[in-house]
Design a protein around this motif. Structure first.
Motif, PDB file in Angstrom:
ATOM      1  N   THR A 229       0.807  -1.210   0.000  1.00 26.10           N
ATOM      2  CA  THR A 229       0.000   0.000   0.000  1.00 26.10           C
ATOM      3  C   THR A 229       0.850   1.274   0.000  1.00 26.10           C
ATOM      4  O   THR A 229       2.065   1.232  -0.155  1.00 26.10           O
ATOM      5  CB  THR A 229      -0.943   0.009   1.213  1.00 26.10           C
ATOM      6  OG1 THR A 229      -0.156   0.042   2.409  1.00 26.10           O
ATOM      7  CG2 THR A 229      -1.854  -1.212   1.225  1.00 26.10           C
ATOM      8  N   GLU A 230       0.196   2.378   0.228  1.00 20.78           N
ATOM      9  CA  GLU A 230       0.751   3.726   0.096  1.00 20.78           C
ATOM     10  C   GLU A 230       2.104   3.993   0.763  1.00 20.78           C
ATOM     11  O   GLU A 230       2.939   4.690   0.175  1.00 20.78           O
ATOM     12  CB  GLU A 230      -0.280   4.737   0.592  1.00 20.78           C
ATOM     13  CG  GLU A 230       0.105   6.162   0.386  1.00 20.78           C
ATOM     14  CD  GLU A 230      -1.014   7.114   0.774  1.00 20.78           C
ATOM     15  OE1 GLU A 230      -0.963   8.252   0.315  1.00 20.78           O
ATOM     16  OE2 GLU A 230      -1.923   6.711   1.534  1.00 20.78           O
TER      17      GLU A 230
ATOM     18  N   TYR B  85       5.001  -4.337  -5.853  1.00 22.01           N
ATOM     19  CA  TYR B  85       3.669  -4.924  -6.003  1.00 22.01           C
ATOM     20  C   TYR B  85       3.754  -6.425  -5.747  1.00 22.01           C
ATOM     21  O   TYR B  85       4.749  -7.063  -6.096  1.00 22.01           O
ATOM     22  CB  TYR B  85       3.141  -4.693  -7.427  1.00 22.01           C
ATOM     23  CG  TYR B  85       3.135  -3.244  -7.818  1.00 22.01           C
ATOM     24  CD1 TYR B  85       2.038  -2.437  -7.559  1.00 22.01           C
ATOM     25  CD2 TYR B  85       4.247  -2.672  -8.431  1.00 22.01           C
ATOM     26  CE1 TYR B  85       2.040  -1.098  -7.906  1.00 22.01           C
ATOM     27  CE2 TYR B  85       4.256  -1.334  -8.783  1.00 22.01           C
ATOM     28  CZ  TYR B  85       3.157  -0.552  -8.519  1.00 22.01           C
ATOM     29  OH  TYR B  85       3.157   0.778  -8.856  1.00 22.01           O
TER      30      TYR B  85
ATOM     31  N   HIS C 189      -8.326   0.123  -2.485  1.00 20.67           N
ATOM     32  CA  HIS C 189      -8.039   0.223  -3.917  1.00 20.67           C
ATOM     33  C   HIS C 189      -6.637  -0.289  -4.255  1.00 20.67           C
ATOM     34  O   HIS C 189      -6.345  -0.569  -5.414  1.00 20.67           O
ATOM     35  CB  HIS C 189      -8.265   1.653  -4.436  1.00 20.67           C
ATOM     36  CG  HIS C 189      -7.203   2.642  -4.118  1.00 20.67           C
ATOM     37  ND1 HIS C 189      -7.091   3.265  -2.905  1.00 20.67           N
ATOM     38  CD2 HIS C 189      -6.196   3.112  -4.882  1.00 20.67           C
ATOM     39  CE1 HIS C 189      -6.051   4.075  -2.926  1.00 20.67           C
ATOM     40  NE2 HIS C 189      -5.482   4.015  -4.105  1.00 20.67           N
ATOM     41  N   TYR C 190      -5.790  -0.470  -3.255  1.00 23.35           N
ATOM     42  CA  TYR C 190      -4.467  -1.037  -3.511  1.00 23.35           C
ATOM     43  C   TYR C 190      -4.531  -2.518  -3.887  1.00 23.35           C
ATOM     44  O   TYR C 190      -3.602  -3.039  -4.500  1.00 23.35           O
ATOM     45  CB  TYR C 190      -3.528  -0.817  -2.316  1.00 23.35           C
ATOM     46  CG  TYR C 190      -3.002   0.589  -2.305  1.00 23.35           C
ATOM     47  CD1 TYR C 190      -1.902   0.933  -3.074  1.00 23.35           C
ATOM     48  CD2 TYR C 190      -3.630   1.574  -1.566  1.00 23.35           C
ATOM     49  CE1 TYR C 190      -1.432   2.235  -3.094  1.00 23.35           C
ATOM     50  CE2 TYR C 190      -3.170   2.874  -1.580  1.00 23.35           C
ATOM     51  CZ  TYR C 190      -2.071   3.203  -2.346  1.00 23.35           C
ATOM     52  OH  TYR C 190      -1.611   4.495  -2.378  1.00 23.35           O
TER      53      TYR C 190
ATOM     54  N   GLN D 100      -6.538  -3.704  -6.159  1.00 22.03           N
ATOM     55  CA  GLN D 100      -6.597  -3.647  -7.619  1.00 22.03           C
ATOM     56  C   GLN D 100      -5.312  -3.088  -8.210  1.00 22.03           C
ATOM     57  O   GLN D 100      -4.854  -3.542  -9.266  1.00 22.03           O
ATOM     58  CB  GLN D 100      -7.790  -2.802  -8.072  1.00 22.03           C
ATOM     59  CG  GLN D 100      -8.095  -2.958  -9.537  1.00 22.03           C
ATOM     60  CD  GLN D 100      -8.471  -4.388  -9.912  1.00 22.03           C
ATOM     61  OE1 GLN D 100      -9.285  -5.015  -9.248  1.00 22.03           O
ATOM     62  NE2 GLN D 100      -7.864  -4.912 -10.958  1.00 22.03           N
ATOM     63  N   ILE D 101      -4.700  -2.122  -7.550  1.00 19.87           N
ATOM     64  CA  ILE D 101      -3.435  -1.558  -8.036  1.00 19.87           C
ATOM     65  C   ILE D 101      -2.370  -2.630  -8.134  1.00 19.87           C
ATOM     66  O   ILE D 101      -1.648  -2.727  -9.128  1.00 19.87           O
ATOM     67  CB  ILE D 101      -2.971  -0.391  -7.139  1.00 19.87           C
ATOM     68  CG1 ILE D 101      -3.892   0.816  -7.345  1.00 19.87           C
ATOM     69  CG2 ILE D 101      -1.517  -0.027  -7.393  1.00 19.87           C
ATOM     70  CD1 ILE D 101      -3.662   1.958  -6.362  1.00 19.87           C
ATOM     71  N   ASN D 102      -2.246  -3.476  -7.087  1.00 20.94           N
ATOM     72  CA  ASN D 102      -1.273  -4.556  -7.123  1.00 20.94           C
ATOM     73  C   ASN D 102      -1.584  -5.539  -8.244  1.00 20.94           C
ATOM     74  O   ASN D 102      -0.708  -5.929  -9.002  1.00 20.94           O
ATOM     75  CB  ASN D 102      -1.224  -5.277  -5.772  1.00 20.94           C
ATOM     76  CG  ASN D 102      -0.373  -4.575  -4.754  1.00 20.94           C
ATOM     77  OD1 ASN D 102       0.718  -5.028  -4.409  1.00 20.94           O
ATOM     78  ND2 ASN D 102      -0.834  -3.442  -4.255  1.00 20.94           N
TER      79      ASN D 102
ATOM     80  N   ASN E  35      -3.297  -5.056 -11.001  1.00 17.42           N
ATOM     81  CA  ASN E  35      -3.142  -4.441 -12.314  1.00 17.42           C
ATOM     82  C   ASN E  35      -1.696  -4.411 -12.780  1.00 17.42           C
ATOM     83  O   ASN E  35      -1.431  -4.478 -13.981  1.00 17.42           O
ATOM     84  CB  ASN E  35      -3.699  -3.014 -12.322  1.00 17.42           C
ATOM     85  CG  ASN E  35      -5.208  -2.982 -12.288  1.00 17.42           C
ATOM     86  OD1 ASN E  35      -5.878  -3.988 -12.521  1.00 17.42           O
ATOM     87  ND2 ASN E  35      -5.755  -1.821 -11.972  1.00 17.42           N
ATOM     88  N   PHE E  36      -0.759  -4.311 -11.877  1.00 19.02           N
ATOM     89  CA  PHE E  36       0.657  -4.286 -12.247  1.00 19.02           C
ATOM     90  C   PHE E  36       1.031  -5.546 -13.025  1.00 19.02           C
ATOM     91  O   PHE E  36       1.849  -5.508 -13.931  1.00 19.02           O
ATOM     92  CB  PHE E  36       1.531  -4.159 -10.994  1.00 19.02           C
ATOM     93  CG  PHE E  36       3.005  -4.130 -11.291  1.00 19.02           C
ATOM     94  CD1 PHE E  36       3.628  -2.976 -11.707  1.00 19.02           C
ATOM     95  CD2 PHE E  36       3.780  -5.275 -11.130  1.00 19.02           C
ATOM     96  CE1 PHE E  36       4.985  -2.945 -11.991  1.00 19.02           C
ATOM     97  CE2 PHE E  36       5.145  -5.262 -11.399  1.00 19.02           C
ATOM     98  CZ  PHE E  36       5.751  -4.092 -11.826  1.00 19.02           C
TER      99      PHE E  36
END
Length: 80
Positions: free
Chosen positions: A6-7, A36, A69-70, A72-74, A76-77
């Motif tokens: 995360t952030e 990620y 939302h992290y 999905q961010i992970n 998506n990478f």
């Protein structure tokens, strides 16, 4: 995906988590702002969570609010 970065990792990119991952599922690129976790390879061992010096790694089920939302961010990478 069991664990998510995360952030707090953004612009830090300490590789301690990479060094302890037994299945090599944590990656980044030179241009990416963070590391990620590959949701298809993570075995839910928690080694990365314990090794992270900035507490950026959490189990996906424990993420709340805008931190979710992290997930999905992970993912998506690895899908781009």
């Amino acid at each position: 995906m069991p664990y998510v970065i995360t952030e707090p990792c953004i612009d830090v990119k300490d590789a301690s988590c990479v060094d302890v991952c037994p299945v090599d599922c944590i990656h980044t690129t030179d241009d990416a702002p963070q590391y990620y976790i590959d949701p298809d390879q993570c075995i839910d061992c928690a080694a990365c969570e314990l090794a992270c010096p900035v507490s950026a790694i959490a189990h996906d089920a424990s993420l709340e609010g805008d931190m979710r939302h992290y997930i999905q961010i992970n993912a998506n990478f690895y899908r781009s």
